[in-house]
Design an enzyme around this catalytic site. Structure first.
Site, PDB file in Angstrom:
ATOM      1  N   LYS A   1       0.848  -1.202   0.000  1.00 56.82           N
ATOM      2  CA  LYS A   1       0.000   0.000   0.000  1.00 56.82           C
ATOM      3  C   LYS A   1       0.885   1.253   0.000  1.00 56.82           C
ATOM      4  CE  LYS A   1      -3.796  -2.420   2.261  1.00 56.82           C
ATOM      5  NZ  LYS A   1      -4.386  -2.854   3.528  1.00 56.82           N
TER       6      LYS A   1
ATOM      7  N   GLN B   1      -4.503  -1.871  10.095  1.00 60.75           N
ATOM      8  CA  GLN B   1      -4.404  -3.162   9.410  1.00 60.75           C
ATOM      9  C   GLN B   1      -4.887  -4.315  10.301  1.00 60.75           C
ATOM     10  OE1 GLN B   1      -3.364  -3.658   6.106  1.00 60.75           O
ATOM     11  NE2 GLN B   1      -4.013  -5.758   6.482  1.00 60.75           N
TER      12      GLN B   1
ATOM     13  N   ASP C   1     -10.854   2.767   4.864  1.00 66.61           N
ATOM     14  CA  ASP C   1     -11.151   1.339   4.745  1.00 66.61           C
ATOM     15  C   ASP C   1     -12.662   1.088   4.832  1.00 66.61           C
ATOM     16  OD1 ASP C   1      -9.238  -0.526   4.107  1.00 66.61           O
ATOM     17  OD2 ASP C   1      -8.502  -0.791   6.161  1.00 66.61           O
TER      18      ASP C   1
END
Ligand code: NAD
Length: 296
Positions: free
Chosen positions: A52, A96, A119
């Site tokens: 990412k 994450q 997200d």
């Protein structure tokens, strides 16, 4: 059979984003900034976050990784999130998964400012998605919609079977495909671990989204001729012939399913890269929304 090429579409999207960033910077704005919070040493998470970071820098974003030890407490992470929420130099951030078991993932996601929740895991964004309102949509299902759109695959009136009902993939996927809009309007069947006679459903599907996390689960006898198959699964299978000691397998038995399909995604090179593409697009959206608020 045609491959749905995530690598090609990711490259297209990065180029589009880079052009936008250059335009904004030429006009005197700072570039978009994306941060990732990483707790612990999970190997797959390290790889995802590094990827990412690399991709976001390639489209001109500023990227930050905040690493925390496995033993960091939930309270400490919540404090860090508050700092990120209040940091004006940052447009969006992700935490994450998986998180260590002593940290509640949902509590953490709900602490993220919804306007920086790129997200799309915050409950407010989930609710807005369900109502078809403007929101941040989880990157994997959003990436699949984008992939279908770029290959001009019509979803309206199609029967889509989604296998898996997780909060991050299956359920938001089923919502997106059923929304009354240009990339939705499908008839959606959401299957899961309690579904009986799964094959009865998959055999009726024009589009199958396999997101159950069981390597090579979907076999040729479960797929009708001409179907479109999207493989979300990523499972590491031990393979001593590989440098890393494993290979990646999808949820679809690619070699036997592909010849029956009109379109199919490869693993790797399909949905995983589209997930990155959508995270970058969500970050650009957060940045543009932030500055339009500041300028209004
Ligand atoms: P999850 O474990 O949270 O959910 C799996 C779902 O599959 C559950 O809803 C369960 O009911 C269903 N399921 C399990 N066994 C089943 C069966 N036999 N028949 C029907 N349904 C069954 O998983 P997840 O987080 O949604 O991830 C699914 C897979 O996608 C994993 O392999 C994961 O690594 C992968 N993934 C890939 C990306 C990407 O970017 N490509 C992103 C997220 C997840």
């Amino acid at each position: 059979m045609q491959l749905l090429d995530g690598k090609k579409i990711l490259a297209e999207i990065k180029e589009e984003l880079l052009q936008k960033v250059q335009t904004y910077v030429q006009k005197g704005s700072r570039p978009p900034c994306l941060a990732a919070v990483l707790v612990g040493n999970d190997g797959a998470s390290q790889t995802y976050v590094a990827s990412k970071e690399k991709n976001s820098e390639q489209c001109g974003f500023v990227s930050r990784i905040l690493r925390f030890d496995e033993s960091t407490t939930e309270a400490q992470i919540l404090l860090e999130i508050e700092k990120l929420n209040n940091d004006p130099s940052l447009d969006g951030f992700i935490v994450q998964s998986p998180l260590p078991s002593h940290i509640s993932a949902q509590k953490v996601f709900d602490a993220i400012d919804p306007s920086k929740d790129v997200d799309g895991f915050n409950t407010l964004n989930t609710g807005k998605l369900a109502k078809g309102m403007n929101s941040f949509v989880p990157a994997t299902p959003l990436g699949i919609v984008e992939l279908l759109k770029r290959y001009k695959i019509e979803t309206s009136g199609k029967h889509c079977v989604v296998i898996g009902r997780s909060d991050i993939v299956g359920r938001p996927m089923s919502i997106l495909l059923s929304l009354p809009n240009a990339t939705g309007n499908a008839t959606v069947t959401l299957c899961h671990s309690k579904t009986q006679n799964l094959k009865n459903f998959t055999l009726q599907a024009d589009i199958i989204i396999a997101a159950l996390g069981k390597a090579e689960f979907l076999t040729a006898d479960m797929v009708k001729e001409g179907a479109i198959v999207v493989d979300v699964g990523i499972t590491r299978i031990e393979d001593k012939t590989k440098k890393l000691g494993f290979r990646l397998a999808g949820d679809v038995k690619f070699d036997e399913v592909a010849p029956k399909c009109s379109f199919i995604t490869p693993v790797p090179g399909g949905v995983g890269l589209m997930t990155i593409a959508s995270l970058l697009q969500n970050t650009m959206k957060a940045y543009e929304q932030r500055f339009s608020t500041l300028n209004s």
